[in-house]
Design an enzyme around this catalytic site. Structure first.
Site, PDB file in Angstrom:
ATOM      1  N   GLU A 123     -56.394  26.009  13.834  1.00 52.84           N
ATOM      2  CA  GLU A 123     -56.092  27.456  13.910  1.00 52.84           C
ATOM      3  C   GLU A 123     -54.634  27.701  14.294  1.00 52.84           C
ATOM      4  O   GLU A 123     -53.971  28.595  13.756  1.00 52.84           O
ATOM      5  CB  GLU A 123     -57.013  28.156  14.927  1.00 52.84           C
ATOM      6  CG  GLU A 123     -58.486  28.175  14.539  1.00 52.84           C
ATOM      7  CD  GLU A 123     -58.810  29.099  13.373  1.00 52.84           C
ATOM      8  OE1 GLU A 123     -57.913  29.805  12.874  1.00 52.84           O
ATOM      9  OE2 GLU A 123     -59.982  29.092  12.942  1.00 52.84           O
ATOM     10  N   ARG A 127     -52.137  29.559  11.652  1.00 54.14           N
ATOM     11  CA  ARG A 127     -51.696  30.907  12.020  1.00 54.14           C
ATOM     12  C   ARG A 127     -50.275  30.900  12.591  1.00 54.14           C
ATOM     13  O   ARG A 127     -49.427  31.684  12.174  1.00 54.14           O
ATOM     14  CB  ARG A 127     -52.667  31.531  13.036  1.00 54.14           C
ATOM     15  CG  ARG A 127     -54.076  31.662  12.498  1.00 54.14           C
ATOM     16  CD  ARG A 127     -54.958  32.504  13.397  1.00 54.14           C
ATOM     17  NE  ARG A 127     -56.370  32.266  13.131  1.00 54.14           N
ATOM     18  CZ  ARG A 127     -57.320  33.184  13.218  1.00 54.14           C
ATOM     19  NH1 ARG A 127     -57.039  34.395  13.581  1.00 54.14           N
ATOM     20  NH2 ARG A 127     -58.586  32.874  12.964  1.00 54.14           N
ATOM     21  N   ASP A 250     -63.739  24.227   3.034  1.00 54.34           N
ATOM     22  CA  ASP A 250     -62.987  25.107   2.121  1.00 54.34           C
ATOM     23  C   ASP A 250     -61.511  24.771   1.883  1.00 54.34           C
ATOM     24  O   ASP A 250     -61.098  24.412   0.774  1.00 54.34           O
ATOM     25  CB  ASP A 250     -63.135  26.583   2.562  1.00 54.34           C
ATOM     26  CG  ASP A 250     -62.953  26.825   4.066  1.00 54.34           C
ATOM     27  OD1 ASP A 250     -62.614  25.880   4.779  1.00 54.34           O
ATOM     28  OD2 ASP A 250     -63.143  27.980   4.512  1.00 54.34           O
ATOM     29  N   GLU A 366     -60.578  36.515   1.582  1.00 57.70           N
ATOM     30  CA  GLU A 366     -60.618  35.557   0.464  1.00 57.70           C
ATOM     31  C   GLU A 366     -60.851  36.205  -0.895  1.00 57.70           C
ATOM     32  O   GLU A 366     -60.243  35.813  -1.895  1.00 57.70           O
ATOM     33  CB  GLU A 366     -61.687  34.489   0.733  1.00 57.70           C
ATOM     34  CG  GLU A 366     -61.290  33.469   1.798  1.00 57.70           C
ATOM     35  CD  GLU A 366     -61.452  33.944   3.245  1.00 57.70           C
ATOM     36  OE1 GLU A 366     -61.910  35.089   3.446  1.00 57.70           O
ATOM     37  OE2 GLU A 366     -61.112  33.180   4.170  1.00 57.70           O
ATOM     38  N   THR A 450     -53.065  28.586   3.982  1.00 60.58           N
ATOM     39  CA  THR A 450     -54.412  29.168   3.935  1.00 60.58           C
ATOM     40  C   THR A 450     -54.511  30.454   4.742  1.00 60.58           C
ATOM     41  O   THR A 450     -55.500  31.160   4.674  1.00 60.58           O
ATOM     42  CB  THR A 450     -55.473  28.140   4.393  1.00 60.58           C
ATOM     43  OG1 THR A 450     -56.768  28.609   4.036  1.00 60.58           O
ATOM     44  CG2 THR A 450     -55.388  27.889   5.891  1.00 60.58           C
TER      45      THR A 450
HETATM   46  C1  DMJ Z   1     -58.391  32.331   7.801  1.00 63.58           C
HETATM   47  O1  DMJ Z   1     -58.051  31.990   9.101  1.00 63.58           O
HETATM   48  C2  DMJ Z   1     -58.033  31.248   6.828  1.00 63.58           C
HETATM   49  O2  DMJ Z   1     -57.996  31.783   5.551  1.00 63.58           O
HETATM   50  C3  DMJ Z   1     -58.970  30.077   6.874  1.00 63.58           C
HETATM   51  O3  DMJ Z   1     -58.688  29.116   5.895  1.00 63.58           O
HETATM   52  C4  DMJ Z   1     -60.396  30.521   6.697  1.00 63.58           C
HETATM   53  N1  DMJ Z   1     -60.731  31.754   7.261  1.00 63.58           N
HETATM   54  C5  DMJ Z   1     -59.838  32.723   7.762  1.00 63.58           C
HETATM   55  C6  DMJ Z   1     -60.035  34.070   7.101  1.00 63.58           C
HETATM   56  O4  DMJ Z   1     -61.291  34.341   6.677  1.00 63.58           O
END
Ligand code: DMJ
Length: 459
Positions: A123, A127, A250, A366, A450
């Site tokens: 995370e 982020r 994912d 997403e 992501t």
């Molecule tokens: C985000 O923190 C990122 O996209 C992560 O890969 C998966 N989920 C959340 C948003 O849904």
């Protein structure tokens, strides 16, 4: 099935899995957005200002705004400024100059990683490290790269397992690690941020650590080419053999494709081609209600569940980057069908039984991300129409007077007192970019991490 992998002269990555959907990346020329779309981009920008104002008033300096109680939440004992760092590049892209300036001042002067806290490696990487790097590239602010380098150095001890796969948690001050049980998403979603840090600092340690972890995970794929959803990073043994494209796995798919695209790394391209082919073969499920991706046992390929959800809706974007636009379009149609069942998408949906099994909506991006990628590749107005629906439903059901709230149950639309930082980083950014003219950010010039932080190959 044919499998062609090529890196174009521009360093763009393109995997074609064969079939009519394979199309080379299109050249993006300047396109002037129709007036109506410019208006919608403006509306999204105004919603960004609205939610930012709520954060500013009730949660300034904290990680997140709690939009119902009008208070703040920190992930740890001290704040890591999750919302300002995650939001900064969206503020910059939307030219919200005053808001971006105050966010930068807050980050430049107040953000310190010298804290005795154990943080989630994944995370904090996606982020904070991703947010700092992209905001540095967009603004040129050297302090942001300084902070990113300090953070990267503090995260590096996470990789000190016997296998080279990172622990789930690392203490930012002491480097102590914990959480040997991890998953492919948390292990395999670090190369874009760590790799970019290496390129910008000319220090190969970050790229090498993330790449070694990816290789260690790759070596443990099953004989049919799939990975499970939980693995012990000390022993390398699988704890759960469930394979799917959902949470826990994912972004592993995503980072193999994007790592090849951003760094021109052919080994990652080969891994991506093989993994996506295995997913198409075993996880894809053609039903009378369209194409879905469900759950199987990673060793036998036996189907265990017919579940799909808000998180899975990222996959059409990956398919677009891999050149399989036809499959991406069919899967996006299924995601959109899921959204429209209740007017907001549920966290999990059983597509065979046509039943919602986890009813929350966490303001996830997403499905919007995939609409944006598909629009960029096809220019088909249906994806902007989807965007209109997303914007309408978000404002109708999730907005309140200080921001946006997650939803406990999409059937009743009861609000929940949470607004994750990714709502600023991803949900509003992708919605804005879906409507904005190409000049706002040229799709082929960047690779989004992501968390939707655009990284630019400047090296
Ligand atoms: C985000 O923190 C990122 O996209 C992560 O890969 C998966 N989920 C959340 C948003 O849904």
């Amino acid at each position: 099935m044919t499998l062609a992998v090529s890196l174009s002269a521009l360093g763009l990555f393109f995997v074609c899995l064969g079939g009519a959907g394979c199309a080379a990346p299109r050249a993006s020329g300047p396109v002037v957005a129709p007036l109506a779309d410019a208006r919608l981009a403006g509306e999204v920008r105004a919603e960004m200002q609205h939610a930012w104002a709520g954060y500013r008033q009730y949660a300034w300096g904290h990680d997140e705004l709690l939009p119902l109680s009008r208070s703040a939440r920190d992930w740890h004992a001290g704040s890591l400024l999750m919302t300002p760092v995650d939001a900064l590049d969206t503020l910059l892209l939307m030219h919200l100059d005053a808001e971006a300036a105050e966010a930068r001042t807050l980050i430049d002067t107040k953000l310190s990683f010298d804290q005795d806290i154990s943080v989630k490696t994944f995370e904090i990487t996606i982020r904070l490290l991703g947010g700092l790097l992209s905001a540095h590239q967009l603004s040129g602010d050297p302090r942001l790269l300084e902070l990113a380098t300090d953070l990267g150095r503090r995260l590096l001890p996470a990789f000190a397992s016997a296998t080279g796969m990172p622990y789930s948690f690392v203490n930012l001050r002491t480097g102590a690690v914990s959480g040997p049980r991890s998953n492919p998403a948390e292990i395999g979603t670090l190369i874009l941020e760590f790799g970019t840090l290496s390129k910008l600092t000319h220090d190969p340690r970050y790229y090498d650590a993330a790449k070694r972890a990816l290789r260690a995970l790759w070596q443990r794929r099953s004989p049919i080419g799939l990975v499970g959803e939980e693995i012990d990073v000390e022993t390398g043994a699988w704890v759960s053999p469930l394979a799917h494209i959902s949470g826990g796995i994912d972004s592993y798919y995503e980072y193999l494709v994007k790592g090849a695209r951003l760094f021109g790394d052919r080994e990652l391209g080969t891994m991506a081609g093989e993994l996506l082919a295995a997913a198409n073969r075993y996880l894809a499920d053609e039903t009378p209600n369209g194409l879905w991706y469900g759950y199987v046992d990673m060793n036998s390929g036996r189907r265990t569940d017919t579940l799909y959800g808000a998180l899975d809706a990222f996959y059409p974007a990956v398919l677009v980057l891999a050149g399989d636009v036809d499959r991406a379009a069919r899967l996006q149609a299924s995601s959109y069908r899921m959204w429209r069942i209740a007017g907001l998408e549920p966290e999990v949906y059983d597509y065979r039984k046509e039943r919602i099994t986890a009813p929350g909506y966490q303001l996830r991006p997403e499905i919007i991300e995939s609409a944006y990628y598909l629009y960029q590749r096809t220019r088909d107005p249906r994806y902007r129409d989807m965007g209109r629906t997303f914007l309408r439903d978000l404002t109708r059901y999730c907005r309140n007077d200080v921001g946006y709230a997650a939803i406990q149950d999409v059937r009743t639309k009861t609000k929940r007192d949470r607004m994750e930082s990714y709502f600023f980083a991803e949900t509003l950014k992708y919605l804005y970019l879906l409507f904005a003219p190409d000049q706002a950010l040229r799709f082929d010039d960047v690779t989004f991490n992501t968390e939707a932080h655009p990284l630019r190959r400047t090296w």
